[in-house]
Motif scaffolding. Structure first.
Motif, PDB file in Angstrom:
ATOM      1  N   SER A  65      -3.774  -4.673 -37.154  1.00 10.86           N
ATOM      2  CA  SER A  65      -5.110  -4.229 -37.567  1.00 10.86           C
ATOM      3  C   SER A  65      -5.573  -5.077 -38.751  1.00 10.86           C
ATOM      4  O   SER A  65      -4.805  -5.847 -39.315  1.00 10.86           O
ATOM      5  N   ASN A  66      -6.829  -4.866 -39.118  1.00 14.10           N
ATOM      6  CA  ASN A  66      -7.349  -5.488 -40.333  1.00 14.10           C
ATOM      7  C   ASN A  66      -7.631  -4.410 -41.383  1.00 14.10           C
ATOM      8  O   ASN A  66      -8.529  -4.530 -42.193  1.00 14.10           O
ATOM      9  N   ALA A  67      -6.835  -3.337 -41.369  1.00 17.03           N
ATOM     10  CA  ALA A  67      -7.049  -2.191 -42.257  1.00 17.03           C
ATOM     11  C   ALA A  67      -6.850  -2.540 -43.732  1.00 17.03           C
ATOM     12  O   ALA A  67      -7.534  -1.986 -44.588  1.00 17.03           O
ATOM     13  N   VAL A  68      -5.950  -3.458 -44.045  1.00 17.09           N
ATOM     14  CA  VAL A  68      -5.691  -3.818 -45.441  1.00 17.09           C
ATOM     15  C   VAL A  68      -6.751  -4.776 -45.961  1.00 17.09           C
ATOM     16  O   VAL A  68      -7.225  -4.654 -47.088  1.00 17.09           O
ATOM     17  N   ASP A  69      -7.151  -5.738 -45.137  1.00 16.93           N
ATOM     18  CA  ASP A  69      -8.143  -6.753 -45.506  1.00 16.93           C
ATOM     19  C   ASP A  69      -8.967  -7.046 -44.255  1.00 16.93           C
ATOM     20  O   ASP A  69      -8.431  -7.560 -43.270  1.00 16.93           O
ATOM     21  N   GLU A  70     -10.260  -6.734 -44.294  1.00 21.89           N
ATOM     22  CA  GLU A  70     -11.099  -6.908 -43.108  1.00 21.89           C
ATOM     23  C   GLU A  70     -11.128  -8.334 -42.580  1.00 21.89           C
ATOM     24  O   GLU A  70     -11.472  -8.569 -41.432  1.00 21.89           O
ATOM     25  N   ASN A  71     -10.772  -9.300 -43.410  1.00 20.58           N
ATOM     26  CA  ASN A  71     -10.815 -10.699 -42.989  1.00 20.58           C
ATOM     27  C   ASN A  71      -9.492 -11.204 -42.413  1.00 20.58           C
ATOM     28  O   ASN A  71      -9.407 -12.348 -41.983  1.00 20.58           O
ATOM     29  N   THR A  72      -8.452 -10.359 -42.434  1.00 17.09           N
ATOM     30  CA  THR A  72      -7.134 -10.787 -41.984  1.00 17.09           C
ATOM     31  C   THR A  72      -6.466  -9.701 -41.154  1.00 17.09           C
ATOM     32  O   THR A  72      -6.313  -8.571 -41.624  1.00 17.09           O
ATOM     33  N   PHE A  73      -6.067 -10.042 -39.948  1.00 22.36           N
ATOM     34  CA  PHE A  73      -5.293  -9.107 -39.136  1.00 22.36           C
ATOM     35  C   PHE A  73      -3.834  -9.227 -39.539  1.00 22.36           C
ATOM     36  O   PHE A  73      -3.312 -10.329 -39.721  1.00 22.36           O
ATOM     37  N   SER A  74      -3.184  -8.078 -39.683  1.00 22.88           N
ATOM     38  CA  SER A  74      -1.771  -8.076 -40.047  1.00 22.88           C
ATOM     39  C   SER A  74      -1.023  -7.028 -39.243  1.00 22.88           C
ATOM     40  O   SER A  74      -1.614  -6.087 -38.708  1.00 22.88           O
ATOM     41  N   TRP A  75       0.294  -7.235 -39.165  1.00 21.44           N
ATOM     42  CA  TRP A  75       1.169  -6.268 -38.530  1.00 21.44           C
ATOM     43  C   TRP A  75       1.509  -5.197 -39.559  1.00 21.44           C
ATOM     44  O   TRP A  75       1.251  -5.356 -40.747  1.00 21.44           O
ATOM     45  N   LEU A  76       2.119  -4.127 -39.135  1.00 21.98           N
ATOM     46  CA  LEU A  76       2.413  -3.017 -40.027  1.00 21.98           C
ATOM     47  C   LEU A  76       3.369  -3.384 -41.152  1.00 21.98           C
ATOM     48  O   LEU A  76       3.370  -2.745 -42.190  1.00 21.98           O
ATOM     49  N   ASP A  77       4.169  -4.443 -40.984  1.00 19.16           N
ATOM     50  CA  ASP A  77       5.062  -4.871 -42.067  1.00 19.16           C
ATOM     51  C   ASP A  77       4.333  -5.724 -43.099  1.00 19.16           C
ATOM     52  O   ASP A  77       4.941  -6.193 -44.063  1.00 19.16           O
ATOM     53  N   GLY A  78       3.022  -5.932 -42.904  1.00 21.73           N
ATOM     54  CA  GLY A  78       2.213  -6.689 -43.854  1.00 21.73           C
ATOM     55  C   GLY A  78       2.077  -8.167 -43.541  1.00 21.73           C
ATOM     56  O   GLY A  78       1.276  -8.858 -44.178  1.00 21.73           O
ATOM     57  N   SER A  79       2.819  -8.683 -42.588  1.00 25.69           N
ATOM     58  CA  SER A  79       2.718 -10.110 -42.262  1.00 25.69           C
ATOM     59  C   SER A  79       1.434 -10.389 -41.482  1.00 25.69           C
ATOM     60  O   SER A  79       1.000  -9.573 -40.669  1.00 25.69           O
ATOM     61  N   ALA A  80       0.839 -11.537 -41.776  1.00 25.93           N
ATOM     62  CA  ALA A  80      -0.402 -11.926 -41.111  1.00 25.93           C
ATOM     63  C   ALA A  80      -0.134 -12.238 -39.644  1.00 25.93           C
ATOM     64  O   ALA A  80       0.816 -12.949 -39.312  1.00 25.93           O
ATOM     65  N   VAL A  81      -0.961 -11.697 -38.768  1.00 27.56           N
ATOM     66  CA  VAL A  81      -0.834 -11.966 -37.330  1.00 27.56           C
ATOM     67  C   VAL A  81      -0.938 -13.464 -37.089  1.00 27.56           C
ATOM     68  O   VAL A  81      -0.198 -14.027 -36.283  1.00 27.56           O
ATOM     69  N   SER A  82      -1.821 -14.137 -37.805  1.00 23.31           N
ATOM     70  CA  SER A  82      -2.063 -15.570 -37.589  1.00 23.31           C
ATOM     71  C   SER A  82      -0.894 -16.447 -38.024  1.00 23.31           C
ATOM     72  O   SER A  82      -0.876 -17.635 -37.712  1.00 23.31           O
ATOM     73  N   SER A  83       0.094 -15.892 -38.723  1.00 29.21           N
ATOM     74  CA  SER A  83       1.215 -16.701 -39.199  1.00 29.21           C
ATOM     75  C   SER A  83       2.260 -16.972 -38.121  1.00 29.21           C
ATOM     76  O   SER A  83       3.205 -17.726 -38.355  1.00 29.21           O
ATOM     77  N   GLY A  84       2.093 -16.381 -36.952  1.00 26.72           N
ATOM     78  CA  GLY A  84       3.063 -16.591 -35.881  1.00 26.72           C
ATOM     79  C   GLY A  84       2.388 -16.608 -34.526  1.00 26.72           C
ATOM     80  O   GLY A  84       1.228 -17.005 -34.390  1.00 26.72           O
ATOM     81  N   TYR A  85       3.106 -16.136 -33.531  1.00 29.27           N
ATOM     82  CA  TYR A  85       2.601 -16.088 -32.163  1.00 29.27           C
ATOM     83  C   TYR A  85       1.344 -15.227 -32.088  1.00 29.27           C
ATOM     84  O   TYR A  85       1.274 -14.157 -32.698  1.00 29.27           O
ATOM     85  N   THR A  86       0.331 -15.706 -31.363  1.00 27.90           N
ATOM     86  CA  THR A  86      -0.861 -14.914 -31.065  1.00 27.90           C
ATOM     87  C   THR A  86      -1.224 -15.098 -29.599  1.00 27.90           C
ATOM     88  O   THR A  86      -0.847 -16.096 -28.976  1.00 27.90           O
ATOM     89  N   ASN A  87      -1.961 -14.138 -29.075  1.00 27.49           N
ATOM     90  CA  ASN A  87      -2.394 -14.213 -27.680  1.00 27.49           C
ATOM     91  C   ASN A  87      -3.793 -13.603 -27.550  1.00 27.49           C
ATOM     92  O   ASN A  87      -4.038 -12.776 -26.678  1.00 27.49           O
ATOM     93  N   TRP A  88      -4.672 -13.990 -28.454  1.00 29.33           N
ATOM     94  CA  TRP A  88      -6.033 -13.465 -28.433  1.00 29.33           C
ATOM     95  C   TRP A  88      -6.770 -13.895 -27.162  1.00 29.33           C
ATOM     96  O   TRP A  88      -6.601 -15.001 -26.680  1.00 29.33           O
ATOM     97  N   ALA A  89      -7.597 -13.008 -26.652  1.00 26.86           N
ATOM     98  CA  ALA A  89      -8.506 -13.364 -25.565  1.00 26.86           C
ATOM     99  C   ALA A  89      -9.536 -14.357 -26.122  1.00 26.86           C
ATOM    100  O   ALA A  89      -9.736 -14.444 -27.335  1.00 26.86           O
ATOM    101  N   PRO A  90     -10.186 -15.116 -25.249  1.00 26.19           N
ATOM    102  CA  PRO A  90     -11.220 -16.039 -25.727  1.00 26.19           C
ATOM    103  C   PRO A  90     -12.256 -15.306 -26.586  1.00 26.19           C
ATOM    104  O   PRO A  90     -12.637 -14.174 -26.290  1.00 26.19           O
ATOM    105  N   ASN A  91     -12.670 -15.954 -27.655  1.00 25.94           N
ATOM    106  CA  ASN A  91     -13.669 -15.438 -28.596  1.00 25.94           C
ATOM    107  C   ASN A  91     -13.208 -14.196 -29.352  1.00 25.94           C
ATOM    108  O   ASN A  91     -14.031 -13.450 -29.871  1.00 25.94           O
ATOM    109  N   GLN A  92     -11.915 -13.957 -29.410  1.00 20.16           N
ATOM    110  CA  GLN A  92     -11.361 -12.846 -30.183  1.00 20.16           C
ATOM    111  C   GLN A  92     -10.510 -13.422 -31.308  1.00 20.16           C
ATOM    112  O   GLN A  92      -9.969 -14.502 -31.173  1.00 20.16           O
ATOM    113  N   PRO A  93     -10.332 -12.749 -32.411  1.00 18.04           N
ATOM    114  CA  PRO A  93     -11.016 -11.505 -32.748  1.00 18.04           C
ATOM    115  C   PRO A  93     -12.489 -11.751 -33.062  1.00 18.04           C
ATOM    116  O   PRO A  93     -12.851 -12.802 -33.576  1.00 18.04           O
TER     117      PRO A  93
END
Length: 135
Positions: A71-99
């Motif tokens: 989610s981006n609950a901690v910072d609206e500009n950054t998606f993170s996992w529940l452990d606080g690590s940024a989603v963008s720092s590792g594997y991602t599988n966003w659909a086109p034009n997401q997020p």
């Protein structure tokens, strides 16, 4: 592995890479799904590799979409996992034009079968199934 309660709302339990995963078939919003996984002794799943993504897809069966722990609950500009690590720092599988959330606000990550199991950011109040991960 011991868990605090029984899995009365799950469809099977599967092990991958030292963690146990359960598909929770009861639909909940992201906040309630997160709380439910925690009450069972786990967390909403993160997805750290294509192998883990493929494994989670096998849990889907006929379900259209599920919540993950992103989610981006901690910072609206950054998606993170529940452990606080940024989603963008590792594997991602966003659909086109997401997020994509032009109106701003808190968004949570779901995996959609109809989008070839790619990720979407959507309103956290939407109800869907979820995947709990127990490490």
């Amino acid at each position: 592995m011991a868990f605090s309660t029984s899995f009365s709302h799950t469809k099977g339990s599967r092990e991958f890479n030292g963690s146990l995963y359960n598909l929770i078939t009861e639909t909940k919003n992201w906040y309630d799904a997160k709380e439910n996984c925690e009450s069972l002794g786990g967390n909403l799943t993160d997805i750290r590799s294509s192998a883990e993504q493929d494994f989670i897809i096998e849990l889907f069966d006929v379900y259209v979409k599920v919540w993950t722990g992103g989610s981006n609950a901690v910072d609206e500009n950054t998606f993170s996992w529940l452990d606080g690590s940024a989603v963008s720092s590792g594997y991602t599988n966003w659909a086109p034009n997401q997020p994509w959330h032009p109106c701003g606000g808190i968004r949570c990550i779901s995996v959609l079968q109809t989008w070839s199991y790619r990720w979407n950011d959507e309103a956290c109040d939407n109800k869907m199934r979820s995947v709990c991960k127990f490490s």
